[in-house]
Design an enzyme around this catalytic site. Structure first.
Site, PDB file in Angstrom:
ATOM      1  CD  GLU A 154      42.560  66.942  28.562  1.00 27.04           C
ATOM      2  OE1 GLU A 154      42.733  67.714  27.650  1.00 27.04           O
ATOM      3  OE2 GLU A 154      42.509  67.306  29.769  1.00 27.04           O
TER       4      GLU A 154
ATOM      5  CB  SER B 250      36.533  21.714  33.825  1.00 32.23           C
ATOM      6  OG  SER B 250      36.600  20.329  33.662  1.00 32.23           O
TER       7      SER B 250
ATOM      8  CD  GLU C  31      47.258  30.626  29.866  1.00 34.05           C
ATOM      9  OE1 GLU C  31      47.672  31.166  28.828  1.00 34.05           O
ATOM     10  OE2 GLU C  31      46.173  30.036  29.936  1.00 34.05           O
TER      11      GLU C  31
ATOM     12  CE  LYS D 223      42.448  27.221  37.792  1.00 32.30           C
ATOM     13  NZ  LYS D 223      41.404  28.043  38.377  1.00 32.30           N
TER      14      LYS D 223
ATOM     15  CD  GLU E 222      38.797  32.869  35.000  1.00 31.80           C
ATOM     16  OE1 GLU E 222      38.737  32.217  33.927  1.00 31.80           O
ATOM     17  OE2 GLU E 222      38.553  32.380  36.109  1.00 31.80           O
TER      18      GLU E 222
ATOM     19  CB  CYS F  96      48.412  48.005  78.167  1.00 30.67           C
ATOM     20  SG  CYS F  96      49.365  48.009  79.703  1.00 30.67           S
TER      21      CYS F  96
ATOM     22  CB  CYS G  27      53.004  46.453  80.401  1.00 33.49           C
ATOM     23  SG  CYS G  27      52.104  45.170  79.517  1.00 33.49           S
TER      24      CYS G  27
HETATM   25  O1  D41 Z   1      43.204  31.716  34.302  1.00 32.70           O
HETATM   26  C1  D41 Z   1      42.383  30.795  34.293  1.00 32.70           C
HETATM   27  N1  D41 Z   1      41.509  30.707  35.267  1.00 32.70           N
HETATM   28  C2  D41 Z   1      42.375  29.795  33.185  1.00 32.70           C
HETATM   29  C3  D41 Z   1      41.277  28.958  33.062  1.00 32.70           C
HETATM   30  C4  D41 Z   1      43.424  29.707  32.248  1.00 32.70           C
HETATM   31  N2  D41 Z   1      44.507  30.521  32.324  1.00 32.70           N
HETATM   32  N3  D41 Z   1      43.368  28.795  31.262  1.00 32.70           N
HETATM   33  C5  D41 Z   1      42.302  27.960  31.133  1.00 32.70           C
HETATM   34  N4  D41 Z   1      42.285  27.090  30.116  1.00 32.70           N
HETATM   35  C6  D41 Z   1      41.253  26.259  29.951  1.00 32.70           C
HETATM   36  C7  D41 Z   1      41.286  25.307  28.814  1.00 32.70           C
HETATM   37  C8  D41 Z   1      42.588  24.582  28.781  1.00 32.70           C
HETATM   38  C9  D41 Z   1      40.166  24.323  28.914  1.00 32.70           C
HETATM   39  C10 D41 Z   1      41.136  26.107  27.547  1.00 32.70           C
HETATM   40  C11 D41 Z   1      41.204  28.018  32.041  1.00 32.70           C
HETATM   41  C12 D41 Z   1      40.138  27.134  31.819  1.00 32.70           C
HETATM   42  N5  D41 Z   1      40.196  26.277  30.778  1.00 32.70           N
HETATM   43  C13 D41 Z   1      38.930  27.085  32.637  1.00 32.70           C
HETATM   44  N6  D41 Z   1      38.477  28.001  33.450  1.00 32.70           N
HETATM   45  C14 D41 Z   1      37.345  27.555  33.999  1.00 32.70           C
HETATM   46  C15 D41 Z   1      37.090  26.352  33.549  1.00 32.70           C
HETATM   47  C16 D41 Z   1      38.061  26.043  32.668  1.00 32.70           C
END
Ligand code: D41
Length: 690
Positions: free
Chosen positions: A53, A100, A132, A134, A192, A445, A452
């Site tokens: 659709e 980072s 949360e 990563k 991300e 086998c 066996c």
């Molecule tokens: O899910 C992730 N990869 C993730 C990366 C996340 N949930 N939170 C993040 N928060 C930050 C800050 C605290 C600096 C705002 C991040 C990253 N940084 C991050 N990912 C790659 C470099 C930094």
């Protein structure tokens, strides 16, 4: 730019359908509809119309825009198909650096992080954290000006990234225009880009069919797709996005907390992952971590840990940074699931059905939290396809409790003396020929369990396993000894074991020997379903065993069933039926069953279900909202009438019961030609009048 009257907020409801002749309004209506369905699908994870659709509406808008190019708006879903290829990516410098994030692995790291935060905030109270996931993807910055996506850039070194706007525009999860009537003047959404596991599998299957290189994991697939100079390729790669941060903000109030920021994003139509929480102190952080670790395998995407952030933004500010990483955040990472090591040899393992599995013998490597020395290569074709050779440096993967596997080899590291795996001609355990039938992926086998020992061991371990006869205390090593010392050869022999013979074995005290005997005794009273499953008939897994037990009611009825009668059982197709026929045709198997019965194994026998219930053998799939019945009530009624309720539509589905707002399952039913009925028709069928 277009006149403002052509802009419709995607959040706005569709309203009535205008006259198609009014092309201007029609295009606007189509755009709104498509954006609304896209948002429901990609952001809310709650599809509102079938794919077919959607495609129809999409093509209509495309052709309208073709004949009236002045209608094309920057937020039109047609603008996601990808423009002309680039020569290279332009550099973008980030207005606010993309920092980072520091990593922690052990509980002590997390406790220390929380302590540092409390010290810096000079508080004795528990700190509130936003937690949360990563994601294992690529960090990206999305710049929205007055609500319109104007630029997307990779993180790069944090100060400068690459302009990937053309590619990002093809990502359907990313709104081209923010929801709401008062967008901020400038907003940098950070998050991300990733690929779901299922989309990754589909992509690799496609790559394979096209004879192109497969991606090692979803992260590489996402990175490879985003860094395509040709956006038309990116458009065919199912990328997703989750937001977790903010850069520059102008013309709107900054939320007070991280959780508030994410809530705001949801209102703006920006995808935010649901697996998040607000918790207190280190105990709250660890609880979140363990909860996620538990369901990690079931998540539709890969994650490499969780992230903790001090929730209040004023507290975040107070904490500041240490060398490009904020002091307010910590990534709590899972142990790496992939590692590289060397294949020292490729051996084989013989399973209970004789199936031969090539196994890589590895230089010990720590992966997924344990030291691994063996990894499966699945079958001969897989070894060839992945081109794994003895001497190769390989990537080994161990995810959760899954058996470690060899993912790929590193071409640059292949030594000149690397050797191919050769499937042996005879079984290394019993010397019987190894055969591979043309239609099968695995070599076997040909000795069977009589000849066996490996198959005998495998069969015995299956028989005693938890979901079969559930005999506790009879593990690998015990079965190994019992078979190697010729004390037992069949499952029936287990019930002839005595205390003296058991206690004489290595690492067996009188007490544990007695425990094994008790467990054996206890196992004698079982269910027909478990017994059928325990026999280890090829292709008869737990659910088939359950269906067979239910259908035939007693063992003799099953043993005397014709192939046709077997095919009447839900779950049983030609392959399973033939396998059962082969099993009962072997006098040794019948003898084993007699011996087991003679040993005292019992279950309550029923009579076969003589009067078939109205929905016997029928499978239903429910979709959408029914007028009167709740989903549970409908499922209960179907099951009470002998039918089954499945979660997804396949060729075997008898009926799809569709209610209001039915989604992709309805489309699938149409595609496969499965009958579609409504609630009234369902009730009629249950009543036997359908
Ligand atoms: O899910 C992730 N990869 C993730 C990366 C996340 N949930 N939170 C993040 N928060 C930050 C800050 C605290 C600096 C705002 C991040 C990253 N940084 C991050 N990912 C790659 C470099 C930094």
């Amino acid at each position: 730019m277009m006149e403002p009257d052509l802009f419709f907020s995607p959040a706005q409801s569709a309203g009535t359908q205008p006259d198609p002749a009014d092309w201007r309004a029609r295009a606007a209506w189509l755009r709104t509809e498509l954006n609304r369905h896209g948002h429901a699908y990609y952001v809310l994870d709650n599809p509102t119309i079938p794919d077919a659709e959607y495609d129809k509406l999409f093509r209509e808008l495309q052709s309208l825009e073709n004949t009236h190019p002045e209608l094309i708006a920057p937020d039109s879903p047609t603008q996601r198909v990808g423009g002309a290829p680039l020569a290279q990516f332009a550099q973008v410098s980030h207005s606010v650096p993309m920092l980072s994030i520091n990593n922690g692995f052990a509980e002590a790291d997390i406790v220390a992080f929380d302590r540092r935060v409390r010290e810096a905030l000079k508080t004795g109270d528990e700190v509130e954290y936003a937690t949360e996931l990563k994601f294992d993807g690529l960090a990206i910055n999305l710049r929205y000006e007055n609500g319109v996506l104007v630029q997307a850039a990779t993180r790069g070194d944090g100060a400068t990234g690459e302009n990937v706007t053309a590619n990002i525009r093809t990502v359907r999860a990313i709104p081209l225009r923010l929801h709401g009537s008062h967008p901020p003047k400038v907003l940098d959404v950070r998050g991300e880009v990733l690929m779901f596991k299922s989309d990754f599998a589909k992509l690799n299957a496609r790559q394979r069919d096209a004879g192109q290189k497969e991606f090692a994991n979803p992260r590489n697939a996402a990175a490879g797709s985003l860094r395509q100079l040709d956006p038309r390729i990116t458009a065919h790669r199912a990328l997703r996005f989750f937001a977790y941060g903010i850069g520059l903000l102008e013309g709107a109030e900054m939320p007070l907390s991280h959780s508030g920021l994410l809530d705001w994003y949801v209102k703006l139509g920006v995808p935010v992952c649901n697996e998040k929480a607000v918790v207190n102190g280190a105990p709250g952080l660890l609880e979140f971590f363990h909860g996620i670790a538990e369901k990690r395998d079931k998540l539709p995407y890969e994650i490499d840990g969780v992230v903790y952030k001090v929730n209040r933004l004023d507290e975040q500010q107070k904490l500041g940074f240490v060398s490009r990483a904020p002091r307010f955040a910590l990534a709590h990472k899972f142990p790496a699931e992939e590692a590289t090591t060397v294949v020292q040899d490729i051996g084989i393992q013989v399973g209970r059905t004789g199936a031969i599995t090539p196994v890589a013998r590895l230089a010990p490597v720590f992966v997924g939290g344990v030291t691994v020395t063996n990894a499966t290569l699945h079958n001969e074709d897989e070894v060839r396809r992945k081109d794994i050779q003895i001497g190769d440096t390989v990537i080994v993967r161990r995810a959760g409790d899954v058996i470690p596997e060899v993912v790929s080899f590193v071409p640059e590291m292949r030594p000149s003396g690397a050797r191919q795996f050769v499937m042996p001609a005879v079984c290394p355990i019993c010397g019987s020929p190894i055969v591979r039938l043309e239609e099968e992926a695995v070599a076997r086998c040909s000795g069977g369990w009589v000849k066996c020992a490996a198959q005998r061991k495998g069969g015995l371990l299956h028989f005693v396993s938890r979901r079969a006869m559930d005999i506790e205390g009879l593990g690998d090593q015990l079965v190994e000894q019992l078979v190697d010392k010729h004390i037992i050869s069949t499952a029936a022999d287990l019930y002839k074991l005595g205390l003296t013979s058991l206690a004489a074995l290595d690492r067996m005290a009188d007490k544990s020997a007695q425990n094994v005997l008790n467990a054996l005794e206890k196992s004698k009273s079982t269910t027909l379903q478990r017994f059928i499953y325990a026999l280890g008939i090829r292709h008869v897994g737990e659910s088939t065993a359950k269906e067979l037990a239910r259908h035939f009611g007693n063992l003799d009825a099953l043993l005397h069933a014709s192939e046709e009668q077997l095919l009447d059982v839900a779950d049983v197709g030609p392959v399973v039926a033939r396998s059962i026929m082969m099993f009962v045709a072997n006098p040794l198997n019948l003898e084993l069953i007699e011996q087991l019965r003679a040993a005292g194994i019992t279950w309550s026998e029923g009579t076969p279900e003589s009067k078939p219930k109205s929905l016997q053998g029928k499978t239903f799939v429910l979709t959408g909202t029914l007028p009167d019945l709740s989903r549970d009530a409908a499922a209960e009624m179907i099951e009470a009438a002998g039918g089954k309720v499945a979660g997804s539509v396949s060729k075997k589905t008898s009926y799809v019961v569709a209610g209001e707002d039915a989604g992709s399952k309805l489309a699938k039913a149409r595609e496969l030609g499965v009958p579609i009925i409504d609630e009234a028709e369902l009730l009629a069928i249950i009543a036997g009048q359908g």
